[in-house]
Design an enzyme around this catalytic site. Structure first.
Site, PDB file in Angstrom:
ATOM      1  N   SER A 167     -46.718 -29.136 -15.923  1.00 37.55           N
ATOM      2  CA  SER A 167     -46.229 -29.430 -14.580  1.00 37.55           C
ATOM      3  C   SER A 167     -46.528 -30.885 -14.235  1.00 37.55           C
ATOM      4  O   SER A 167     -46.150 -31.784 -14.981  1.00 37.55           O
ATOM      5  CB  SER A 167     -46.831 -28.434 -13.578  1.00 37.55           C
ATOM      6  OG  SER A 167     -46.153 -28.475 -12.352  1.00 37.55           O
ATOM      7  N   HIS A 204     -42.959 -20.504 -14.023  1.00 38.26           N
ATOM      8  CA  HIS A 204     -43.857 -21.653 -14.078  1.00 38.26           C
ATOM      9  C   HIS A 204     -45.298 -21.198 -14.279  1.00 38.26           C
ATOM     10  O   HIS A 204     -45.753 -20.262 -13.614  1.00 38.26           O
ATOM     11  CB  HIS A 204     -43.716 -22.426 -12.759  1.00 38.26           C
ATOM     12  CG  HIS A 204     -44.191 -23.837 -12.806  1.00 38.26           C
ATOM     13  ND1 HIS A 204     -43.672 -24.777 -13.656  1.00 38.26           N
ATOM     14  CD2 HIS A 204     -45.135 -24.490 -12.065  1.00 38.26           C
ATOM     15  CE1 HIS A 204     -44.262 -25.934 -13.453  1.00 38.26           C
ATOM     16  NE2 HIS A 204     -45.160 -25.790 -12.499  1.00 38.26           N
ATOM     17  N   GLU A 229     -38.493 -21.063 -14.159  1.00 36.15           N
ATOM     18  CA  GLU A 229     -39.604 -21.830 -13.595  1.00 36.15           C
ATOM     19  C   GLU A 229     -39.861 -21.513 -12.125  1.00 36.15           C
ATOM     20  O   GLU A 229     -40.979 -21.217 -11.713  1.00 36.15           O
ATOM     21  CB  GLU A 229     -39.317 -23.336 -13.736  1.00 36.15           C
ATOM     22  CG  GLU A 229     -39.216 -23.846 -15.143  1.00 36.15           C
ATOM     23  CD  GLU A 229     -40.548 -24.277 -15.722  1.00 36.15           C
ATOM     24  OE1 GLU A 229     -41.581 -24.092 -15.066  1.00 36.15           O
ATOM     25  OE2 GLU A 229     -40.540 -24.810 -16.851  1.00 36.15           O
TER      26      GLU A 229
END
Length: 503
Positions: free
Chosen positions: A189, A412, A316
């Site tokens: 990330s 995610h 995600e």
């Protein structure tokens, strides 16, 4: 207890709770506390110490408002926040590959003390694992006007902290059995985009040979947007947007002011791009420390000597929806406004409808936004590196789970406990859909082995990308998973282009 000698002094570690054959050392300072006269400045070396420093506990985390499960919270007054942790199976005289982990958290939260970042399993694969804390939020990424000719406050102080940690690794890792010439830096990330920035920064040149980038986020601030954010945060804190005004304000006051600015954007559909996910900080591109955003820099060949491995999850943004941190888009009008705010052409939206005809408006939004911010950006980073002459592998994480009474998508952060081998920790069960099964452990074994092999040799077990494309490794609990259907979601972007976003 084992003792290792660093350039600043001796440190003592203990057997890891997960594997007594691995020594863990936590809370080693790699730079001086970045407060007082050093606030908003580039990091300075840590002060040396006498005797043996016991390193049994994680160091204080950077100023933030988040309180993450299983990890410590920040307490106002904590200043010695630039520390790192080492897990090693070796001794001085060994030459093991090194993996350095940069945590994510939208540049405003997170720490190396999160349970899923425990380095024991990867160390058991023959690596020396290093995880680190760095400055976040305004302290790390806020733009500070110059304090005068002898007091420049650089942008991207959080990235400079990461470079200081890599310099510590270069100078000290041999004492822990690591090979300073075989360093891989990895992140997820905002940590992944940090790694991509390090690939593009002159100050990080030569400090690592390889890079692992999971779900890089499409968000670098321009000089102008960073200055506007400073003005907003300073106004919310009730001070002038000057060095004098900002340095007179406590770290907590700037954290609170930043949260209020972000929350105002979250509540206001007219606030433009920030309304959908109000992350107001990011690396500042265009200045001395980071002349170009990482995608542009990689395309220009700035990092062609670095071996790169890229991965993203295929769903995600469903995590951000599940934790309530993104906008709810329920109507066609809201979806059209989202597309307009990000300058996404109508054919792109219609293509997603065609690819997912049963999806709700909100799911179309989540799919588009997730690819805009993470999936497509990560894939393009890999492709740009290849076209510039770099060696690159690309993977997608597609594993889903029906657990805890609801489906858990390939969203995610779900890939990281698999890559670290930390599936059994209760704190990660929300991410992966409950306690892991045998197939999950087998997937984790394959992913940890791929990371270890890549760090050791540059070959994680599948062929490189080529300028014409190439195989994409699919991470799933079935080794025969058909992940190719996700290719279809990339095709509309080839026509539409990819806007580069600024916080």
């Amino acid at each position: 207890m084992r003792v290792f000698t660093t350039k600043a002094g001796a440190v003592a570690g203990r057997p890891s709770e997960r594997d007594p054959g691995i020594t863990a050392l936590r809370g080693i300072p790699y730079a001086a506390p970045p407060f007082g006269a050093d606030r908003f400045r580039a990091p300075r070396p840590a002060a040396p110490w006498d005797g043996v420093r016991t390193c049994a506990a994680y160091g204080p985390i950077a100023p933030q408002s988040a309180q993450l499960p299983g990890a410590p919270a920040w307490s106002p007054g904590d200043e010695d926040v630039l520390s790192l942790n080492v897990w090693t199976p070796g001794d001085s005289g060994d030459a093991l590959p090194v993996l350095v982990w940069v945590h994510g958290g939208a540049y405003v939260f997170g720490s190396s003390a999160q349970p899923d970042f425990d380095g024991t399993v990867l160390a058991g694969r023959g690596l020396v694992v290093v995880t680190l804390n760095y400055r976040l939020g305004f302290e790390g990424f806020g733009h500070v006007p110059s304090a005068g000719a002898d007091g420049v406050c650089p942008d991207n102080r959080g990235l400079l902290d990461q470079i200081a940690a890599l310099e510590w690794v270069r100078d000290n890792i041999a004492a822990f059995g690591g090979d300073a010439d075989r360093v891989t830096v990895a992140g997820q990330s905002s940590g992944a985009t940090s790694v991509a920035c390090l690939m593009a920064m002159d100050g990080a040149r030569g400090l690592f040979r390889r890079a692992i980038v999971h779900s890089a986020v499409n968000a670098c601030a321009s000089l102008d947007s960073a200055a506007r954010t400073t003005a907003e945060v300073a106004a919310e804190a009730g001070v002038s947007a000057t060095y004098a005004g900002l340095v007179s304000t406590s770290p907590k006051a700037l954290v609170d002011a930043s949260d209020r600015v972000a929350e105002a954007c979250r509540r206001d559909p007219g606030s433009g791009r920030r309304h959908y996910d109000p992350a107001i900080y990011g690396p500042v591109a265009g200045g001395h420390t980071l002349p170009l955003d990482p995608l542009t820099a990689c395309a220009a060949g700035a990092a062609r000597a670095v071996d790169l491995m890229v991965c993203h999850t295929v769903e995600e943004y469903w995590l951000l929806d599940a934790v309530g941190s993104c906008a709810k888009i329920a109507t066609e009008e809201q979806l059209a406004l989202f597309a307009s705010d990000f300058q996404l052409p109508e054919p792109l939206v219609e293509a997603y409808r065609g690819l997912a005809p049963e999806a709700s408006v909100h799911d179309i939004f989540l799919a588009l936004y997730g690819d805009l911010l993470f999936g497509e950006y990560s894939s393009r980073l890999a492709e740009a590196h290849v076209r510039a002459g770099g060696r690159t592998r690309l993977a997608r994480f597609v594993r889903r789970q029906d657990g805890c009474g609801r489906p858990v998508r390939a969203w995610h952060c779900a890939d990281i406990p698999f890559a670290f081998g930390t599936l059994d920790d209760d704190y990660v069960h929300f991410l992966i859909g409950g306690p892991p099964g045998a197939a999950d452990h087998e997937l984790a074994a394959r992913m940890t082995r791929a990371w270890a092999d890549f760090a050791a040799s540059g070959d994680p077990g599948w062929p490189q990308l080529t300028p014409a494309g190439g195989p994409v490794r699919i991470w799933d609990t079935s080794t025969e998973a058909a992940g190719g259907r996700w290719d279809a979601f990339r095709e509309p972007w080839r026509t539409a282009g990819l806007p580069l976003l600024a916080p």
